[in-house]
Design an enzyme around this catalytic site. Structure first.
Site, PDB file in Angstrom:
ATOM      1  NE  ARG A 175      -4.043  -2.054   0.360  1.00 57.97           N
ATOM      2  CZ  ARG A 175      -4.131  -3.292  -0.138  1.00 57.97           C
ATOM      3  NH1 ARG A 175      -3.158  -3.794  -0.860  1.00 57.97           N
ATOM      4  NH2 ARG A 175      -5.215  -4.019   0.068  1.00 57.97           N
ATOM      5  CB  SER A 250      -9.307  -2.753   3.598  1.00 60.00           C
ATOM      6  OG  SER A 250      -9.437  -4.057   3.142  1.00 60.00           O
ATOM      7  CD  GLU A 340      -6.341   0.473   2.068  1.00 60.09           C
ATOM      8  OE1 GLU A 340      -5.805  -0.020   1.092  1.00 60.09           O
ATOM      9  OE2 GLU A 340      -7.459   1.008   2.008  1.00 60.09           O
TER      10      GLU A 340
END
Ligand code: EPU
Length: 347
Positions: A175, A250, A340
């Site tokens: 990420r 998420s 996130e």
């Protein structure tokens, strides 16, 4: 150049709520929003922001960005660059495909899998644009975009040039990339992405939840198209469709531990995958939070890592829900969950 001229060539909207541009559906107004549907518009759009002395933020389809209540006193550029095609094909071996950044990632994935090439099939049904994929090195079910990415084409906002950045300059990890961390954030507008896919198919064992689906349905065809269908089914069963339900996928990142920390966690009965990854969904579920509601935000009862905006009135509600969830997990397991999705605007 007077603003009149910009207005003539570009569609500039004023005071647009960020909630209407993002799938979490929260956030105050953005001062200006400009749709970018031609690469040639970019110089003018950045010149417009410079003239107004305002910051620029680039948005795809807003599925991983949360708007804050204070809105954004700046210029949002919504990437609508479209088109995809074949750059180079070695029949029966490999293909290089390009896609402009405003295309949906899932359409690009379909393009590759329908040609029978492997490399992006596990990224099926991710609700983002192609341009967003390298920004956070989008990944799912054992694949991430770094595995197939060759290069990205960008508009350099400092020099006004179109440049090619090869994958090894992008610092891609979980990420993470130069586009979302460090001093180059905001410098480049991604215009095009090139990937290389190969003939062949993935081999078992697959990522846990995908393997479970494959076993349950006795699937023996691991072709890119078949895996794509399986991934779609797994995602559909767990992840809310952002068109229908307000969420950003998420909401928390998984936790990555050092080997020493991992040994300690395992001894305490916490699952640790691949030598260091703790699934945050497990932590949230085992803290008793699955299906619970906080300030109008609900922890999904299908995937505990997902927060759904059921009736939150503001970013402040989300922030209050997030603080409670983080505290409960920290008190129970000692891990501090990290958000996130990225955020935009003033609180
Ligand atoms: N788990 C639970 N309870 C839950 C959910 C998960 O115990 O309610 C545990 C289970 O042990 C499960 C494990 O967590 O086996 C992993 O769950 P899952 O396969 O659903 O994946 P995830 O870790 O929750 C990550 C990505 C997803 C991606 C999936 C599949 C992150 C932050 N999320 O989720 O990406 O689709 O893996 O690879 O890494 C996104 O980024 O928005 C996203 C949806």
């Amino acid at each position: 150049m007077p603003s009149m001229l910009y207005n003539k060539y570009m569609n500039i909207r004023e005071n647009v709520p960020i909630s209407t541009l993002t799938t979490m559906r929260l956030g105050g107004a953005a001062r200006y929003v400009i749709d970018i549907d031609k690469v040639e518009d970019l110089s003018q759009a950045y010149a417009f922001a410079k003239e107004k002395n305002l910051p620029v933020y680039v948005l795809g389809n807003g599925s991983n960005i949360i708007g804050r209540d204070g809105g954004f006193n700046g210029v949002i550029l919504v990437c609508k660059l479209t088109g995809m095609g074949i750059l180079r094909e070695e029949k029966d071996e490999a293909v290089q495909l390009y896609s402009y950044s405003g295309e949906l990632l899932d359409d690009f994935v379909t393009y590759g899998t329908e040609m029978g090439y492997s490399g992006m099939e596990a990224l099926s049904a991710i609700p983002g644009t192609v341009g967003a994929a390298p920004v956070q090195n989008v990944g799912a079910y054992g694949q991430d975009i770094s595995q197939s990415l060759v290069e990205v084409e960008v508009f350099d906002t400092e020099t006004g040039e179109i440049k090619t950045l090869p994958k090894d300059q992008l610092e891609l990890s979980y990420r993470h990339s130069i586009f979302n961390h460090g001093e180059l954030v905001g410098r480049y507008f991604i215009t095009k992405v090139v990937v290389e896919l190969h003939k062949g198919h993935l081999t078992p064992p697959f990522y846990n939840s995908l393997q479970a689906y494959i076993d349950e349905h006795s699937i023996i065809d691991f072709s890119p198209d078949s895996i794509r269908q399986c991934v779609r089914a797994v995602r559909e069963s767990k992840l809310p469709d952002p068109e229908l339900i307000a969420s950003s996928g998420s909401f928390f990142k998984n936790v990555y531990l050092s080997p020493e920390e991992a040994a300690g966690a395992e001894a305490a009965g916490i699952p640790v995958w691949d030598g260091g990854k703790v699934p945050s969904g497990w932590l949230i579920e085992h803290a008793g939070l699955k299906g619970q509601e906080f300030h109008g935000m609900r922890v999904s009862d299908k995937a505990a890592l997902v927060l759904i905006n059921e009736s939150a009135k503001s970013y402040a509600d989300l922030a209050a829900a997030r603080a409670e969830i983080i505290k409960i997990v920290k008190d129970k397991f000692g891990f501090t969950l990290e958000q996130e999705p990225m955020e935009l605007g003033d609180e």
